[in-house]
Design a protein around this motif. Structure first.
Motif, PDB file in Angstrom:
ATOM      1  N   TRP A  46       0.837  -1.201   0.000  1.00 16.60           N
ATOM      2  CA  TRP A  46       0.000   0.000   0.000  1.00 16.60           C
ATOM      3  C   TRP A  46       0.874   1.254   0.000  1.00 16.60           C
ATOM      4  CZ3 TRP A  46      -5.489   0.828   1.646  1.00 16.60           C
ATOM      5  CH2 TRP A  46      -6.272  -0.275   1.362  1.00 16.60           C
ATOM      6  N   GLU A  47       1.929   1.276   0.798  1.00 18.89           N
ATOM      7  CA  GLU A  47       2.851   2.425   0.828  1.00 18.89           C
ATOM      8  C   GLU A  47       3.397   2.708  -0.565  1.00 18.89           C
ATOM      9  OE1 GLU A  47       6.129   1.746   3.415  1.00 18.89           O
ATOM     10  OE2 GLU A  47       5.007   2.268   5.207  1.00 18.89           O
ATOM     11  N   ASN A  48       3.856   1.656  -1.254  1.00 20.56           N
ATOM     12  CA  ASN A  48       4.428   1.822  -2.590  1.00 20.56           C
ATOM     13  C   ASN A  48       3.397   2.397  -3.557  1.00 20.56           C
ATOM     14  OD1 ASN A  48       6.944   0.897  -1.850  1.00 20.56           O
ATOM     15  ND2 ASN A  48       6.489  -1.217  -2.383  1.00 20.56           N
ATOM     16  N   ARG A  49       2.172   1.906  -3.493  1.00 21.22           N
ATOM     17  CA  ARG A  49       1.119   2.396  -4.378  1.00 21.22           C
ATOM     18  C   ARG A  49       0.748   3.833  -4.062  1.00 21.22           C
ATOM     19  NH1 ARG A  49      -2.382  -0.912  -7.542  1.00 21.22           N
ATOM     20  NH2 ARG A  49      -1.178  -2.730  -8.093  1.00 21.22           N
ATOM     21  N   MET A  50       0.888   4.231  -2.813  1.00 21.11           N
ATOM     22  CA  MET A  50       0.590   5.595  -2.395  1.00 21.11           C
ATOM     23  C   MET A  50       1.777   6.524  -2.627  1.00 21.11           C
ATOM     24  SD  MET A  50      -1.384   4.640   1.167  1.00 21.11           S
ATOM     25  CE  MET A  50      -0.579   5.922   2.034  1.00 21.11           C
ATOM     26  N   SER A  51       2.895   5.955  -3.059  1.00 20.91           N
ATOM     27  CA  SER A  51       4.132   6.697  -3.248  1.00 20.91           C
ATOM     28  C   SER A  51       4.598   7.322  -1.938  1.00 20.91           C
ATOM     29  CB  SER A  51       3.954   7.771  -4.330  1.00 20.91           C
ATOM     30  OG  SER A  51       5.200   8.160  -4.826  1.00 20.91           O
ATOM     31  N   ARG A  52       4.447   6.560  -0.861  1.00 16.98           N
ATOM     32  CA  ARG A  52       4.867   7.002   0.475  1.00 16.98           C
ATOM     33  C   ARG A  52       5.902   6.006   0.995  1.00 16.98           C
ATOM     34  NH1 ARG A  52       1.393  11.064   2.855  1.00 16.98           N
ATOM     35  NH2 ARG A  52       3.188  11.302   4.176  1.00 16.98           N
ATOM     36  N   THR A  53       6.674   6.438   1.946  1.00 18.75           N
ATOM     37  CA  THR A  53       7.625   5.568   2.616  1.00 18.75           C
ATOM     38  C   THR A  53       7.574   5.874   4.098  1.00 18.75           C
ATOM     39  OG1 THR A  53       9.077   5.697   0.701  1.00 18.75           O
ATOM     40  CG2 THR A  53      10.025   4.829   2.702  1.00 18.75           C
ATOM     41  N   THR A  54       7.451   4.830   4.909  1.00 18.54           N
ATOM     42  CA  THR A  54       7.479   5.041   6.345  1.00 18.54           C
ATOM     43  C   THR A  54       8.886   5.443   6.726  1.00 18.54           C
ATOM     44  OG1 THR A  54       5.739   3.443   6.752  1.00 18.54           O
ATOM     45  CG2 THR A  54       7.193   3.925   8.587  1.00 18.54           C
ATOM     46  N   SER A  55       9.001   6.658   7.215  1.00 19.41           N
ATOM     47  CA  SER A  55      10.310   7.141   7.643  1.00 19.41           C
ATOM     48  C   SER A  55      10.109   8.282   8.622  1.00 19.41           C
ATOM     49  CB  SER A  55      11.122   7.633   6.446  1.00 19.41           C
ATOM     50  OG  SER A  55      10.602   8.834   5.949  1.00 19.41           O
ATOM     51  N   ARG A  56      11.090   8.530   9.353  1.00 22.66           N
ATOM     52  CA  ARG A  56      11.034   9.636  10.296  1.00 22.66           C
ATOM     53  C   ARG A  56      11.342  10.954   9.588  1.00 22.66           C
ATOM     54  NH1 ARG A  56       8.889   7.409  14.383  1.00 22.66           N
ATOM     55  NH2 ARG A  56       9.809   5.580  15.288  1.00 22.66           N
ATOM     56  N   LYS A  57      11.932  10.876   8.364  1.00 26.02           N
ATOM     57  CA  LYS A  57      12.310  12.078   7.639  1.00 26.02           C
ATOM     58  C   LYS A  57      11.116  12.989   7.347  1.00 26.02           C
ATOM     59  CE  LYS A  57      16.170  11.291   4.911  1.00 26.02           C
ATOM     60  NZ  LYS A  57      16.803  10.988   3.653  1.00 26.02           N
ATOM     61  N   ASP A  58      10.072  12.423   6.713  1.00 21.38           N
ATOM     62  CA  ASP A  58       8.904  13.246   6.383  1.00 21.38           C
ATOM     63  C   ASP A  58       7.776  13.078   7.398  1.00 21.38           C
ATOM     64  OD1 ASP A  58       7.784  10.801   5.765  1.00 21.38           O
ATOM     65  OD2 ASP A  58       7.179  11.346   3.739  1.00 21.38           O
ATOM     66  N   GLY A  59       8.003  12.259   8.406  1.00 18.71           N
ATOM     67  CA  GLY A  59       7.015  12.100   9.456  1.00 18.71           C
ATOM     68  C   GLY A  59       5.902  11.123   9.148  1.00 18.71           C
ATOM     69  N   SER A  85     -25.409   0.229   5.952  1.00 15.43           N
ATOM     70  CA  SER A  85     -25.076   1.317   5.040  1.00 15.43           C
ATOM     71  C   SER A  85     -23.561   1.539   4.949  1.00 15.43           C
ATOM     72  CB  SER A  85     -25.757   2.608   5.496  1.00 15.43           C
ATOM     73  OG  SER A  85     -25.307   2.949   6.788  1.00 15.43           O
ATOM     74  N   ARG A  86     -22.799   0.797   5.753  1.00 19.04           N
ATOM     75  CA  ARG A  86     -21.333   0.950   5.735  1.00 19.04           C
ATOM     76  C   ARG A  86     -20.750   0.361   4.462  1.00 19.04           C
ATOM     77  NH1 ARG A  86     -18.260  -1.253  10.471  1.00 19.04           N
ATOM     78  NH2 ARG A  86     -16.634  -0.197   9.340  1.00 19.04           N
ATOM     79  N   LEU A  87     -19.646   0.950   4.036  1.00 24.14           N
ATOM     80  CA  LEU A  87     -18.928   0.449   2.869  1.00 24.14           C
ATOM     81  C   LEU A  87     -17.626  -0.185   3.325  1.00 24.14           C
ATOM     82  CD1 LEU A  87     -19.411   3.506   0.503  1.00 24.14           C
ATOM     83  CD2 LEU A  87     -20.688   1.380   0.501  1.00 24.14           C
ATOM     84  N   ARG A  88     -17.174  -1.164   2.570  1.00 20.84           N
ATOM     85  CA  ARG A  88     -15.888  -1.803   2.857  1.00 20.84           C
ATOM     86  C   ARG A  88     -15.249  -2.177   1.529  1.00 20.84           C
ATOM     87  NH1 ARG A  88     -15.735  -7.094   1.902  1.00 20.84           N
ATOM     88  NH2 ARG A  88     -17.658  -8.280   1.876  1.00 20.84           N
ATOM     89  N   LEU A  89     -13.979  -2.546   1.605  1.00 17.95           N
ATOM     90  CA  LEU A  89     -13.263  -2.991   0.415  1.00 17.95           C
ATOM     91  C   LEU A  89     -13.367  -4.506   0.297  1.00 17.95           C
ATOM     92  CD1 LEU A  89     -10.024  -0.862   0.797  1.00 17.95           C
ATOM     93  CD2 LEU A  89     -11.920  -0.456  -0.788  1.00 17.95           C
ATOM     94  N   LYS A  90     -13.406  -4.991  -0.928  1.00 20.13           N
ATOM     95  CA  LYS A  90     -13.361  -6.439  -1.138  1.00 20.13           C
ATOM     96  C   LYS A  90     -12.023  -6.957  -0.635  1.00 20.13           C
ATOM     97  CE  LYS A  90     -16.192  -6.637  -5.299  1.00 20.13           C
ATOM     98  NZ  LYS A  90     -16.151  -6.920  -6.752  1.00 20.13           N
ATOM     99  N   ILE A  91     -12.004  -8.188  -0.178  1.00 22.15           N
ATOM    100  CA  ILE A  91     -10.763  -8.797   0.315  1.00 22.15           C
ATOM    101  C   ILE A  91      -9.727  -8.816  -0.807  1.00 22.15           C
ATOM    102  CG2 ILE A  91      -9.729 -10.949   1.166  1.00 22.15           C
ATOM    103  CD1 ILE A  91     -12.431 -11.463   2.579  1.00 22.15           C
ATOM    104  N   GLY A  92      -8.525  -8.414  -0.484  1.00 19.19           N
ATOM    105  CA  GLY A  92      -7.424  -8.417  -1.446  1.00 19.19           C
ATOM    106  C   GLY A  92      -7.333  -7.171  -2.311  1.00 19.19           C
ATOM    107  N   THR A  93      -8.221  -6.213  -2.102  1.00 20.01           N
ATOM    108  CA  THR A  93      -8.204  -4.975  -2.892  1.00 20.01           C
ATOM    109  C   THR A  93      -6.957  -4.155  -2.583  1.00 20.01           C
ATOM    110  OG1 THR A  93     -10.602  -4.836  -3.006  1.00 20.01           O
ATOM    111  CG2 THR A  93      -9.401  -2.783  -3.281  1.00 20.01           C
ATOM    112  N   LEU A  94      -6.362  -3.635  -3.636  1.00 22.51           N
ATOM    113  CA  LEU A  94      -5.218  -2.739  -3.498  1.00 22.51           C
ATOM    114  C   LEU A  94      -5.619  -1.373  -4.038  1.00 22.51           C
ATOM    115  CD1 LEU A  94      -2.314  -5.005  -4.768  1.00 22.51           C
ATOM    116  CD2 LEU A  94      -2.820  -4.367  -2.414  1.00 22.51           C
ATOM    117  N   PRO A  95      -5.086  -0.306  -3.454  1.00 27.54           N
ATOM    118  CA  PRO A  95      -5.384   1.021  -4.004  1.00 27.54           C
ATOM    119  C   PRO A  95      -4.714   1.196  -5.361  1.00 27.54           C
ATOM    120  CG  PRO A  95      -3.725   1.187  -2.296  1.00 27.54           C
ATOM    121  CD  PRO A  95      -4.172  -0.245  -2.324  1.00 27.54           C
TER     122      PRO A  95
END
Length: 108
Positions: A46-59, A85-95
């Motif tokens: 998910w991080e890769n697809r969001m173009s994010r990286t868990t790091s302390r640099k950008d918080g 009325s709640r929505l959810r993602l199908k199992i295995g869904t990727l952004p």
């Protein structure tokens, strides 16, 4: 005495996405937010697809409060919970990758 500023609630974690649950006036927006699945491998995808990286640099750090809005998923991957009325993602869904658009959506 100044009026207390209302919280805008959940915010999308995608780079460049400013979608929030509430407008500044307190009205609900039309966005739905989904949490990132637990697990080191899947959260890394998910991080890769969001173009994010868990790091302390950008918080940026994925927590149980980190959310992604519905604009980053195919509409066919979002389903209504039976009997509710709640929505959810199908199992295995990727952004979608951060620069992709859902099928059928035109560039503005």
């Amino acid at each position: 005495m100044a009026a207390k500023k209302k919280s805008q609630g959940k915010q999308c974690a995608y780079i460049g996405c400013s979608n929030r649950m509430y407008e500044t006036n307190g009205n609900r927006t039309g966005f739905t937010f989904f949490s990132i699945p637990c697990g080191k491998k899947i959260s890394r995808v998910w991080e890769n697809r969001m173009s994010r990286t868990t790091s302390r640099k950008d918080g940026f750090v994925i927590t149980n409060a980190t959310r992604v809005c519905n604009l980053h998923f195919q509409q066919s991957d979002i389903v209504r919970v039976p009997g509710g009325s709640r929505l959810r993602l199908k199992i295995g869904t990727l952004p979608l990758k951060w620069n992709q658009r859902p099928a059928g959506e035109q560039k503005k």
